[in-house]
Design an enzyme around this catalytic site. Structure first.
Site, mmCIF file in Angstrom:
data_model
loop_
_atom_site.group_PDB
_atom_site.id
_atom_site.type_symbol
_atom_site.label_atom_id
_atom_site.label_comp_id
_atom_site.label_asym_id
_atom_site.label_seq_id
_atom_site.Cartn_x
_atom_site.Cartn_y
_atom_site.Cartn_z
ATOM 1 C CG HIS A 1 3.140 8.287 1.865
ATOM 2 N ND1 HIS A 1 4.407 8.839 1.882
ATOM 3 C CD2 HIS A 1 3.206 7.203 2.669
ATOM 4 C CE1 HIS A 1 5.185 8.133 2.681
ATOM 5 N NE2 HIS A 1 4.485 7.141 3.164
ATOM 6 C CE1 TYR B 1 6.611 2.410 2.584
ATOM 7 C CE2 TYR B 1 5.032 4.193 2.304
ATOM 8 C CZ TYR B 1 6.139 3.667 2.933
ATOM 9 O OH TYR B 1 6.807 4.387 3.891
ATOM 10 C CG HIS C 1 13.354 11.215 0.198
ATOM 11 N ND1 HIS C 1 13.910 10.264 1.025
ATOM 12 C CD2 HIS C 1 12.029 10.902 0.100
ATOM 13 C CE1 HIS C 1 12.975 9.413 1.409
ATOM 14 N NE2 HIS C 1 11.820 9.768 0.857
ATOM 15 C CG PHE C 2 10.633 11.880 -4.488
ATOM 16 C CD1 PHE C 2 10.174 11.253 -3.350
ATOM 17 C CD2 PHE C 2 9.899 12.945 -4.985
ATOM 18 C CE1 PHE C 2 9.020 11.668 -2.710
ATOM 19 C CE2 PHE C 2 8.739 13.374 -4.362
ATOM 20 C CZ PHE C 2 8.306 12.731 -3.213
ATOM 21 C CG HIS C 3 16.203 11.618 -8.171
ATOM 22 N ND1 HIS C 3 15.421 12.731 -7.987
ATOM 23 C CD2 HIS C 3 16.238 11.415 -9.525
ATOM 24 C CE1 HIS C 3 15.012 13.193 -9.158
ATOM 25 N NE2 HIS C 3 15.482 12.400 -10.103
ATOM 26 N NE ARG D 1 9.372 18.789 -4.536
ATOM 27 C CZ ARG D 1 8.474 17.855 -4.185
ATOM 28 N NH1 ARG D 1 7.846 17.944 -3.039
ATOM 29 N NH2 ARG D 1 8.211 16.838 -4.971
ATOM 30 N NE ARG D 2 5.935 20.129 -6.734
ATOM 31 C CZ ARG D 2 5.736 20.172 -5.421
ATOM 32 N NH1 ARG D 2 6.045 21.266 -4.747
ATOM 33 N NH2 ARG D 2 5.220 19.139 -4.798
#
Length: 550
Positions: A222, A226, A373-375, A438-439
Site C-alpha cells: 500500500h 504513495y 482503480h490501479f489504472h 481480476r488476475r
C-alpha cells in the site's frame, strides 16, 4: 524556493538520464504486454509460441508497477536534489552504484519471467513459486534503491550542516520524506523475500507461512502507491505553480501534507486483506480507520492546488468567481498533462475510498474493478504527471528545446491516453461490479449468460488498451525525439517560489526524530499484536512463532 539555483551539471544529468532510459524502455515493454492481455481476455487473440497469459501478466505488472516507477522516481528525485542541495562526486558514485545494482536485479528478474520460470504475477502470492532468480533480482532492486535512499539522506544532511538554522529547500524535503516512506515500506518486502521466499524457492525449507508473506507484502504494497504518488505531488506543489506563472500557496501546508502521508500510508496494509482469515477483525477495522486518515493530506493538496490556480489567475487580472480558470495555460503540455492527471484523481480517489471501506470492499474485492482503480491512480494520475515532467526535464538535461512540435504531440498523446483509459478502466469498473475476477484470463468462462456479458466488456477493454498502446508508442517516440532530435537550446527547469503572503513555516515540521518516531509507533501499534497472533496460530506444517525464534 529560489529558481535561480545553479543548473544541474552534466555528470548529474547523465545519472538522471540513465534512469530515464530504463523507465521509458520499460514503458514500451510493459505497455505491449498490457495490450496483449486485453486482447487475450476478449477472446480475439491467442498468444503464439506457447507463451502463457500469466507470463505476460507478470511482465506487465512487474515492469510497469515496479521497474518503470522506481527508475523514473529515483532519477527524477536525483535531479531535484542536484538542483536544490547539490551532489558531490562521492554521492554521485554511490548513486551510480545503486543504479547498476537495480539494473542488474531488473534484468535478472525480467529474464526469469520471460523464460517462463516466474508466472507468479506482480504480487507473487505463495503458494505460487518462482525460480530463485526472480526473488534474488527483486531483492537487488530493493537494495539498489536503498543506496539511492541513503544518498538522498546524505545530500540533505550535508546541506543542513552547511546551512545551520535554514529551512530545507521544499523539494529536497519532499524527496527525503518519500525516500523515508520507501525505505520503511520496503523493509517488509525485503523480509518476506529474503527470509521466506528465497529459502523456500531454493528448497532449504519445505513450507512457507502464506498469511505472514501476504501481510509483509501488503505492509509494502500500500505505501508503494504513495511512493508513486508523492513525486507527482512534488511537481504539483512546487513546479506547476512556476509553469502557470504563479507561486506556491503555502510551504508549510505542503510539508504537512507530506508528513501526514509518511505517517498514515504505511500501517494500513490490512485493508488489502479484509477477506483473509487469520487476522482479527478488530485490527482490520483499526487499519481501515488509519487508511481513511490519508484522505486528509489528499484534500489539503486539492485545496492548495486550486488556491494556487486561483491566485495565479487573479494576479493576471481575472476577477470573476471562476474567471481565473481561463488563465491557466491549457495549451502548454507541461501543465495540461499533469492537470489531466489531477482531474482523474477525483474518481480514482473515490474508488480508493470504496476499496478501503470495510463493507463496500466485499462487493469489489478481487474483481477487475481493483485493476481499473490501479489504472486510474498509477496508470493515469501518476503516469500523466510523469509525462508532464518529462516534457521539461528531458530537454533541460540534454540541452534541447521544448519545441512547438513536441508540445503539440504531447497534447495529442494526453488526449489519446485519456480516451483509451476512459474506455478501458471504465469497462474494468463495470465488469468488476458484475463480479468479473481480476488476475484471470476469464474469457475461458464462455457459455454462461454472465460470461457473455463479461466478454462484451473485455472487448471494450481491448479497444481501450489498444488506444492506450498508441499513446505509449507516441510517448516513447516523443522521449527519444527530445533526447536525440530536438533542436539544441535551453529549456527551463521550473521551480516555483513561495508566495510572499504565505505564513512562515514552523520549525517543528523539520523535526525528523518526531515524525519518524510517530511513524514507527503507528506501525508497531497496527502490526505487533496481529503479527504475533499469526505466528502463534499458524496452521499445521507452516513455520510459526517457535520456528522464528529458534
Amino acid at each position: 524556493m529560489n529558481d535561480k539555483v545553479k543548473d544541474i551539471n552534466k555528470d548529474d544529468g547523465k545519472l538522471v538520464m540513465a534512469h530515464m532510459y530504463v523507465a521509458f524502455i520499460s514503458l514500451f515493454i510493459g505497455g505491449l504486454m498490457g495490450v496483449l492481455q486485453t486482447m487475450v481476455r476478449s477472446g480475439t487473440f491467442t498468444l503464439p509460441f506457447g507463451i502463457g497469459y500469466y507470463q505476460i501478466l507478470t511482465v506487465h505488472g512487474v515492469i510497469l508497477a515496479l521497474v518503470l516507477t522506481t527508475f523514473f522516481i529515483v532519477g527524477f528525485q536525483f535531479a531535484l536534489m542536484s538542483k536544490t542541495v547539490g551532489m558531490s562526486d562521492q554521492q554521485r558514485e554511490s548513486a551510480w552504484f545503486g543504479y547498476w545494482i537495480m539494473l542488474f536485479g531488473t534484468i535478472t528478474t525480467a529474464i526469469t519471467i520471460l523464460v517462463g520460470k516466474a508466472n507468479v504475477l506482480y504480487t507473487f502470492y505463495a503458494p505460487l513459486k518462482a525460480y530463485p532468480t526472480f526473488y534474488i533480482g527483486l531483492a537487488l532492486v530493493v537494495i539498489g534503491s536503498w543506496i539511492a535512499c541513503f544518498t538522498n539522506f546524505r545530500q540533505l544532511a550535508l546541506w543542513k550542516k552547511h546551512h545551520p538554522g535554514e529551512k530545507s529547500p521544499l523539494l529536497a524535503y519532499m524527496v527525503v520524506i518519500n525516500m523515508l516512506l520507501w525505505f520503511i515500506a520496503t523493509l517488509g518486502l525485503a523480509a518476506t523475500v529474503l527470509i521466506q521466499f528465497i529459502p523456500w524457492s531454493l528448497g532449504m525449507v519445505d513450507t512457507i507461512n502464506v498469511l505472514v508473506s501476504r501481510t509483509l507484502f501488503w505492509y509494502f504494497g500500500h505505501p508503494l502507491v504513495y511512493f508513486w504518488l508523492l513525486p507527482a505531488y512534488m511537481a504539483w506543489y512546487a513546479i506547476i505553480p512556476k509553469i502557470i506563472g504563479g507561486k506556491i500557496f503555502s510551504d508549510s501546508l505542503a510539508r504537512l501534507a507530506f508528513v501526514l502521508f509518511l505517517m498514515f500510508s504505511i500501517p494500513v496494509g490490512f485493508h488489502h486483506q479484509l477477506t483473509e482469515p487469520g487476522i482479527d477483525p478488530l485490527w482490520k477495522f483499526i487499519q481501515v480507520v488509519l487508511t481513511f486518515m490519508v484522505i486528509i493530506p489528499s484534500l489539503l493538496t486539492a485545496f492548495s492546488m486550486f488556491a494556487t490556480f486561483e491566485l495565479a489567475g487573479r494576479s493576471k487580472g481575472y476577477t470573476s468567481l471562476f474567471g481565473w480558470f481561463k488563465a491557466l495555460p491549457w495549451k502548454d503540455v507541461r501543465f495540461f498533462a499533469p492537470m489531466a492527471g489531477m482531474i482523474t484523481f477525483i474518481p480514482a480517489g473515490t474508488g480508493g475510498i470504496i476499496n478501503a471501506s470495510h463493507q463496500m470492499n466485499q462487493v469489489i474485492h478481487n474483481t477487475i474493478w481493483v485493476t481499473g482503480h490501479f489504472h486510474l491512480t498509477v496508470g493515469t494520475t501518476v503516469i500523466l504527471t510523469f509525462f508532464g515532467i518529462s516534457y521539461w526535464l528531458i530537454p533541460s538535461l540534454t540541452g534541447r528545446r521544448l519545441t512547438k512540435k513536441v508540445n503539440t504531440l504531447g497534447m495529442i498523446q494526453t488526449f489519446v491516453w485519456m480516451i483509451g483509459m476512459f474506455i478501458m478502466s471504465g469497462s474494468m469498473h463495470i465488469a468488476g461490479l458484475l463480479g468479473a475476477p481480476r488476475r484471470s484470463s476469464y474469457s475461458e468462462y464462455g457459455g454462461s449468460e454472465q460470461a457473455t456479458e463479461w466478454i462484451g466488456y473485455q472487448i471494450s477493454q481491448a479497444i481501450g488498451g489498444s488506444i492506450l498502446f498508441i499513446g505509449i508508442i507516441l510517448m516513447v517516440y516523443i522521449f527519444f525525439y527530445m533526447v536525440f532530435a530536438a533542436p539544441k537550446g535551453y529549456t527551463e527547469f521550473p521551480m516555483a517560489e513561495v508566495s510572499e503572503n504565505a505564513e512562515p513555516t514552523p520549525k517543528f515540521l523539520e523535526n525528523w526524530k518526531l515524525w519518524i518516531g510517530i511513524t514507527i509507533a503507528l506501525i508497531l501499534f497496527a502490526y505487533t499484536v496481529p503479527f504475533i497472533d499469526m505466528l502463534h496460530h499458524s496452521p499445521p506444517g507452516s513455520p510459526g512463532f517457535e520456528d522464528l525464534i529458534r
